[in-house]
Motif scaffolding. Sequence first.
Motif, PDB file in Angstrom:
ATOM      1  N   ASP A  70      35.880  28.815  43.984  1.00  0.00           N
ATOM      2  CA  ASP A  70      37.172  29.127  43.439  1.00  0.00           C
ATOM      3  C   ASP A  70      37.270  30.703  43.942  1.00  0.00           C
ATOM      4  O   ASP A  70      38.750  30.922  44.308  1.00  0.00           O
ATOM      5  N   ALA A  71      36.671  31.527  44.306  1.00  0.00           N
ATOM      6  CA  ALA A  71      37.105  32.745  44.793  1.00  0.00           C
ATOM      7  C   ALA A  71      37.620  32.739  46.300  1.00  0.00           C
ATOM      8  O   ALA A  71      38.160  33.469  46.637  1.00  0.00           O
ATOM      9  N   GLU A  72      37.014  31.786  47.086  1.00  0.00           N
ATOM     10  CA  GLU A  72      37.700  31.526  48.359  1.00  0.00           C
ATOM     11  C   GLU A  72      39.109  31.089  48.391  1.00  0.00           C
ATOM     12  O   GLU A  72      39.743  31.418  48.811  1.00  0.00           O
ATOM     13  N   GLY A  98      43.436  26.988  42.613  1.00  0.00           N
ATOM     14  CA  GLY A  98      42.512  28.356  42.433  1.00  0.00           C
ATOM     15  C   GLY A  98      42.344  28.482  41.060  1.00  0.00           C
ATOM     16  O   GLY A  98      42.317  27.653  40.245  1.00  0.00           O
ATOM     17  N   PRO A  99      41.827  29.834  40.924  1.00  0.00           N
ATOM     18  CA  PRO A  99      41.392  30.261  39.488  1.00  0.00           C
ATOM     19  C   PRO A  99      42.545  29.978  38.385  1.00  0.00           C
ATOM     20  O   PRO A  99      42.348  29.655  37.256  1.00  0.00           O
ATOM     21  N   PRO A 310      36.620  33.331  37.144  1.00  0.00           N
ATOM     22  CA  PRO A 310      36.140  32.313  36.024  1.00  0.00           C
ATOM     23  C   PRO A 310      36.130  30.734  36.552  1.00  0.00           C
ATOM     24  O   PRO A 310      37.114  30.492  37.526  1.00  0.00           O
ATOM     25  N   PRO A 311      35.208  30.169  36.158  1.00  0.00           N
ATOM     26  CA  PRO A 311      35.344  28.645  36.666  1.00  0.00           C
ATOM     27  C   PRO A 311      36.364  27.849  35.985  1.00  0.00           C
ATOM     28  O   PRO A 311      36.888  28.526  35.112  1.00  0.00           O
ATOM     29  N   LEU A 312      37.060  26.994  36.823  1.00  0.00           N
ATOM     30  CA  LEU A 312      38.006  26.191  36.036  1.00  0.00           C
ATOM     31  C   LEU A 312      37.438  25.437  34.731  1.00  0.00           C
ATOM     32  O   LEU A 312      36.505  24.843  34.758  1.00  0.00           O
ATOM     33  N   VAL A 343      42.501  18.782  38.772  1.00  0.00           N
ATOM     34  CA  VAL A 343      41.956  20.030  38.421  1.00  0.00           C
ATOM     35  C   VAL A 343      40.837  20.543  39.197  1.00  0.00           C
ATOM     36  O   VAL A 343      41.006  21.740  39.575  1.00  0.00           O
ATOM     37  N   GLY A 344      39.978  19.772  39.796  1.00  0.00           N
ATOM     38  CA  GLY A 344      38.965  20.037  40.508  1.00  0.00           C
ATOM     39  C   GLY A 344      39.067  19.724  41.846  1.00  0.00           C
ATOM     40  O   GLY A 344      39.670  18.578  42.229  1.00  0.00           O
ATOM     41  N   PRO A 345      38.315  20.049  42.842  1.00  0.00           N
ATOM     42  CA  PRO A 345      38.388  19.835  44.331  1.00  0.00           C
ATOM     43  C   PRO A 345      38.083  18.467  44.469  1.00  0.00           C
ATOM     44  O   PRO A 345      38.319  17.836  45.521  1.00  0.00           O
ATOM     45  N   CYS A 346      37.005  18.093  43.665  1.00  0.00           N
ATOM     46  CA  CYS A 346      36.147  16.517  43.961  1.00  0.00           C
ATOM     47  C   CYS A 346      37.335  15.637  43.751  1.00  0.00           C
ATOM     48  O   CYS A 346      37.171  14.362  44.306  1.00  0.00           O
ATOM     49  N   MET A 347      38.401  15.926  42.985  1.00  0.00           N
ATOM     50  CA  MET A 347      39.604  14.833  42.911  1.00  0.00           C
ATOM     51  C   MET A 347      40.624  14.850  44.017  1.00  0.00           C
ATOM     52  O   MET A 347      41.687  14.055  44.321  1.00  0.00           O
TER      53      MET A 347
END
Length: 363
Positions: A70-72, A98-99, A310-312, A343-347
């Motif tokens: 997320d920070a990247e 991103g965040p 913070p994490p998603l 919502v997340g990068p794995c999707m």
Amino acid sequence: MQLENAFQDPQLCHSLLDRLNRALDGRPMRFMEVCGTHTVAIFQSGLRSLLPSAVAHLSGPGCPVCVTHDAEVAAFLDLAGRDRVIVATFGDLLRVPGPDGRSLKHAQAQGARVEIVYSPLDALSLAAENPGDTVVFLGIGFETTAPTVAATLLTARQRRLDNFCVLSLHKLVPPALRALLDDSQCAVEAFLLPGHVSTILGLQPYDFLAKDYGVPGVVGGFQPADILLALCMMAEQLRDKTPAVVNAYPRAVDDTGNPRARALLEQFFTPADALWRGIGSIPHSGLVLRAEYEDMDAMKRLGLTLPDVPPLAGCRCGDVLKGRITPPACPLFGKKCTPATPVGPCMVSTEGSCAAYFKYSER
């Protein structure tokens, strides 16, 4: 093409399935693949539905987009908001949230100069065409893609393109596997090792799997018969209690890897600690530019930092990447989080395990 078709032959695959069943003899086996291409291949070919019920398939941190922290992503958005900066990126990174849920695609829609490229060399063309701007190539990926970025840096030096730089967030696979095995909750019994990465590394960097942890590691190809052969070799090692790191993909992977590509990597990069989504900081698992190339290091040239973020909320990509859960166990999967609204990068990535589960498995 004929050769690749041979590795899809139904009769060959059925004989390998019989061999796998004999090796297992009813015993369970939990294996993890650590390559996004393997993730898709296993689903797309229908292998998941053919594997013995005793075999549990886990997806690991082998998708470059999925492990981008997320920070990247926050640093990407920082770059996109700057004047006289052009961000050059592969397309699959465009939609990673991103965040705050924003992505490079949102920034692009709001006027940021974000350009999709198909090769790092395309970013050099952007630099040549825009001499008054700084072109930043977003360097993500593993040992497979990092040599092409090193070659691009070499070309930039030769062409004296002083307005080109790289934000190097490349990651190294072996340290991540060690970090997984050091986790007390890790239940992986064998690794299907990535064919693409291994064309560069060879076998030696994985030796610690068997020597230090007693875990088999098999480098596998991407056709159904390739994958089944690798699973057979894992199961036989577990049965015989003879863990080893072996090459089941010799038509593409040499046991010694590619020394010239590794030399190019060592010329430009040095290992450093790196952030992995869902895992955190892993020692010596990233690549940063050496001091003599600081002028092409976007982090130093443009004063970038990786912020604490913070994490998603609700996203369990990290647990998926560590093999703790499969994607359907995430409460967002298929509901709030879909390929259309990730919502997340794995999707997001076509190689992400969540995207593969969504597309190919029953929900």
